[in-house]
Scaffold this active site. Structure first.
Site, PDB file in Angstrom:
ATOM      1  N   ASP A 144       0.954  -1.180   0.085  1.00 54.55           N
ATOM      2  CA  ASP A 144      -0.008   0.005   0.080  1.00 54.55           C
ATOM      3  C   ASP A 144       1.035   1.332  -0.027  1.00 54.55           C
ATOM      4  O   ASP A 144       1.940   1.087  -0.121  1.00 54.55           O
ATOM      5  CB  ASP A 144      -0.985   0.035   1.188  1.00 54.55           C
TER       6      ASP A 144
ATOM      7  N   ASP B 197       1.398   4.692   2.402  1.00 54.51           N
ATOM      8  CA  ASP B 197       1.027   5.200   3.775  1.00 54.51           C
ATOM      9  C   ASP B 197       1.636   6.791   3.704  1.00 54.51           C
ATOM     10  O   ASP B 197       2.495   7.153   3.415  1.00 54.51           O
ATOM     11  CB  ASP B 197       1.892   4.429   4.929  1.00 54.51           C
TER      12      ASP B 197
ATOM     13  N   ASP C  26      -3.211   4.514   2.818  1.00 53.97           N
ATOM     14  CA  ASP C  26      -3.416   4.684   4.227  1.00 53.97           C
ATOM     15  C   ASP C  26      -2.951   6.056   4.542  1.00 53.97           C
ATOM     16  O   ASP C  26      -2.090   6.791   4.327  1.00 53.97           O
ATOM     17  CB  ASP C  26      -2.592   3.828   5.260  1.00 53.97           C
TER      18      ASP C  26
HETATM   19  N1  CTP Z   1       0.378   0.613  11.346  1.00 49.37           N
HETATM   20  C1  CTP Z   1      -0.282   0.909  12.424  1.00 49.37           C
HETATM   21  N2  CTP Z   1      -1.703   0.678  12.569  1.00 49.37           N
HETATM   22  C2  CTP Z   1      -2.257  -0.088  11.634  1.00 49.37           C
HETATM   23  C3  CTP Z   1      -1.756  -0.549  10.284  1.00 49.37           C
HETATM   24  C4  CTP Z   1      -0.219  -0.258  10.397  1.00 49.37           C
HETATM   25  O1  CTP Z   1       0.228   1.459  13.263  1.00 49.37           O
HETATM   26  N3  CTP Z   1      -3.556  -0.166  11.674  1.00 49.37           N
HETATM   27  C5  CTP Z   1       1.672   0.821  10.977  1.00 49.37           C
HETATM   28  C6  CTP Z   1       2.641  -0.320  11.109  1.00 49.37           C
HETATM   29  O2  CTP Z   1       2.844  -0.467  12.378  1.00 49.37           O
HETATM   30  C7  CTP Z   1       3.998   0.095  10.320  1.00 49.37           C
HETATM   31  C8  CTP Z   1       3.147   1.126   9.317  1.00 49.37           C
HETATM   32  O3  CTP Z   1       1.967   1.372  10.152  1.00 49.37           O
HETATM   33  O4  CTP Z   1       4.849   0.850  11.058  1.00 49.37           O
HETATM   34  C9  CTP Z   1       3.232   0.540   8.183  1.00 49.37           C
HETATM   35  O5  CTP Z   1       2.174  -0.338   7.854  1.00 49.37           O
HETATM   36  P1  CTP Z   1       2.062  -1.223   6.458  1.00 49.37           P
HETATM   37  O6  CTP Z   1       1.623  -0.468   5.263  1.00 49.37           O
HETATM   38  O7  CTP Z   1       1.181  -2.433   6.774  1.00 49.37           O
HETATM   39  O8  CTP Z   1       3.483  -1.898   6.273  1.00 49.37           O
HETATM   40  P2  CTP Z   1       4.671  -1.079   5.420  1.00 49.37           P
HETATM   41  O9  CTP Z   1       6.100  -1.754   6.454  1.00 49.37           O
HETATM   42  O10 CTP Z   1       4.460  -0.037   4.827  1.00 49.37           O
HETATM   43  O11 CTP Z   1       4.765  -2.384   4.517  1.00 49.37           O
HETATM   44  P3  CTP Z   1       4.267  -2.334   2.884  1.00 49.37           P
HETATM   45  O12 CTP Z   1       5.563  -1.712   2.021  1.00 49.37           O
HETATM   46  O13 CTP Z   1       3.967  -3.811   2.462  1.00 49.37           O
HETATM   47  O14 CTP Z   1       3.086  -1.455   2.817  1.00 49.37           O
HETATM   48 MN    MN Z   2       2.767   0.287   3.873  1.00 48.79          MN
HETATM   49 MN    MN Z   3      -0.249   0.751   5.485  1.00 46.56          MN
END
Ligand code: CTP
Ligand code: MN
Ligand code: MN
Length: 501
Positions: free
Chosen positions: A333, A335, A420
């Protein structure tokens, strides 16, 4: 606390990005000679190479440019080549040390004399890949992931992939404790400076429980772990993965469906299960959401969301967080963290952003409100990457609508992307930035460190000192940067690109 979060499914016009080359080094075609190396070590080293983007051939062919040998002399290797009906002409005959050094550096290293096969029988001493116990260098790493510098580099991908799969299976089965144990073990192996080849190298390392050690031993000795293989093939694991891959479906829902005999998307569609609107969107865009988001796409989406933010609150700031901030080139995703320099001015920003997006996309969009409070899912088929078209978006929905159709008629490919959004007051910004940059394990370990070692509670809102008894309420510690938070926690500052635990 006034932090708000929003998960979007965004329809996004893909840029024409050249297909990713699975082979990063097209001029280098490798073949590992099994003779004296052994089949399992050969399989292990081959897999390692492929993970790193090298082309490692299973069978010898005339295209092979580099033949990698272990404990073979140049004469022995030449004899073997001749037996294959091929000569040495134009080919490098190299010792395994060239291969391991190339794996370590992530690219084919320069061929030095010491890499070339010797004419006389000669046994190389390569500490990284030693097979003899007396040559083994034991590794050492600190106990908490937040004390380690861990880049994206991984010398133990075969092992960490195996442990991560078991972690995922535990998490999907609601066994979070086991999940964390496997994640911690994988993070320790990922932090090692070179590949593990011998169990004795692991002596004294933290977080490696009996179960993880058994899996590692299996892989080092046999090339695979039967537990990992059978998990991967199990109907339940496969069904859990497919079903939780749907946006809006968690492990509890997936488990309930599996108990009702639903194992795949078709069975779900045929079952007549009631899906909420997020899940409907998730099912409809399943293939798109499974496909990784590239950094280029993340930056394009940052431009789009940035404009939306600027038009509802000109001074508001938006930062890319999550994996992309840690230097990852792809993600599941995108963020974003949004704040406003003036405390309090961020209040109401998220709803304004939502109505802005909604008003621009009403033609094509559905606003989906999930049951969780503060969690709104917006799905819109509208926003385009290219700023030229985006300018039209801003100038009006109708013009935009026509442009949108024009793009579709031109045969553009649209895809759904998960986004997000987090809005944070400036006073909590450093905590939100640290908390949303990840990795997930790094964050978990920071909180564990804060609690167990410092008597503090860390969240993405605040740091709280539980030891301050002078005030009945305890004490919130202010910080305006990530560096300050690390300092309050008594930790060395770890920059985002080294938080890839
Ligand atoms: N996070 C959070 N609460 C959530 C979802 C995510 O605090 N409900 C935080 C996670 O702990 C993480 C950050 O948001 O530190 C990013 O989460 P995520 O997008 O799931 O992971 P990424 O490390 O960005 O991996 P990817 O590249 O696959 O998206
Ligand atoms: Mn992410
Ligand atoms: Mn995320």
């Amino acid at each position: 606390f006034s932090q708000g979060t929003l998960s979007l499914l965004l329809m996004y016009k893909q840029q024409e990005v050249a297909a990713t080359q699975p082979n990063k080094f097209p001029q280098v075609i490798l073949f590992l000679l099994e003779r004296k190396m052994g089949a399992s070590r050969r399989a292990f080293l081959s897999q390692l190479g492929r993970r790193k983007g090298f082309q490692v051939e299973e069978l010898f062919s005339k295209n092979v440019t580099h033949v990698i040998c272990e404990s073979n002399t140049a004469q022995e290797a030449r004899m073997w080549l001749e037996a294959q009906g091929a000569g040495q002409a134009g080919r490098h005959l190299l010792d395994v040390s060239w291969y391991t050094e190339s794996m370590r550096d992530g690219h084919p290293v320069e061929i030095l004399d010491r890499h070339k096969l010797q004419v006389q029988q000669h046994f190389h001493k390569c500490s990284e890949f030693a097979v003899n116990d007396s040559e083994v260098t034991p590794f050492s790493v600190p106990g908490y992931a937040c004390q380690r510098r861990c880049t994206l580099e991984n010398h133990n991908a075969v092992l960490t992939d195996a442990l991560s799969l078991l972690a995922e299976n535990a998490e999907l089965s609601d066994e979070d404790g086991r999940g964390v144990a496997f994640r911690r073990a994988a993070a320790v192996l990922k932090a090692l400076p070179s590949a593990v080849t011998n169990m004795s190298q692991l002596t004294g390392l933290p977080c490696l429980g009996g179960h993880s050690l058994r899996v590692i031993k299996d892989i080092l000795e046999n090339g695979t772990s039967s537990e990992v293989e059978s998990t991967k093939e199990s109907e339940r694991f496969k069904a859990l993965k497919v079903l939780t891959g749907i946006f809006g479906v968690g492990s509890k829902t997936a488990d309930r469906w599996i108990r009702e005999g639903i194992h795949n998307l078709q069975q779900l569609r045929d079952s007549g299960q009631t899906l909420n609107r997020a899940q409907q969107a998730g099912l409809e865009h399943y293939d798109d959401i499974k496909q990784p988001v590239s950094l280029a796409e993340a930056e394009a989406i940052r431009g789009i969301v940035g404009r939306a933010v600027a038009s509802v609150s000109p001074e508001a700031q938006i930062v890319l967080t999550g994996g992309f901030r840690r230097g990852k080139l792809t993600g599941h995703d995108v963020d974003f963290l949004i704040t406003h320099p003036e405390e309090g001015s961020e209040v109401g920003l998220m709803p304004k952003l939502v109505s802005w997006l909604e008003s621009r996309v009403s033609f094509y969009a559905a606003l989906l409100i999930s049951k969780q409070p503060k969690m709104i899912v917006v799905m819109f088929k509208s926003i385009v990457t290219f700023s030229k078209i985006l300018l039209n978006v801003i100038s009006g929905i109708f013009l935009y609508g026509q442009k949108f159709r024009a793009v579709l008629e031109m045969g553009g490919r649209w895809r759904a992307v998960r986004v997000d959004l987090v809005v944070s007051p400036i006073s909590q910004f450093a905590f939100a930035l640290l908390g949303w940059t990840g990795s997930k394990l790094f964050e978990r370990e920071l909180r564990r460190w804060a609690g167990h070692e410092k008597g503090m509670s860390l969240s993405s809102h605040a740091l709280y000192d539980n030891k301050q008894l002078s005030c009945l309420q305890g004490r919130y510690i202010r910080a305006s940067s990530e560096e300050e938070i690390f300092a309050h926690l008594g930790l060395e500052f770890i920059p985002p690109n080294e938080r890839n635990a």
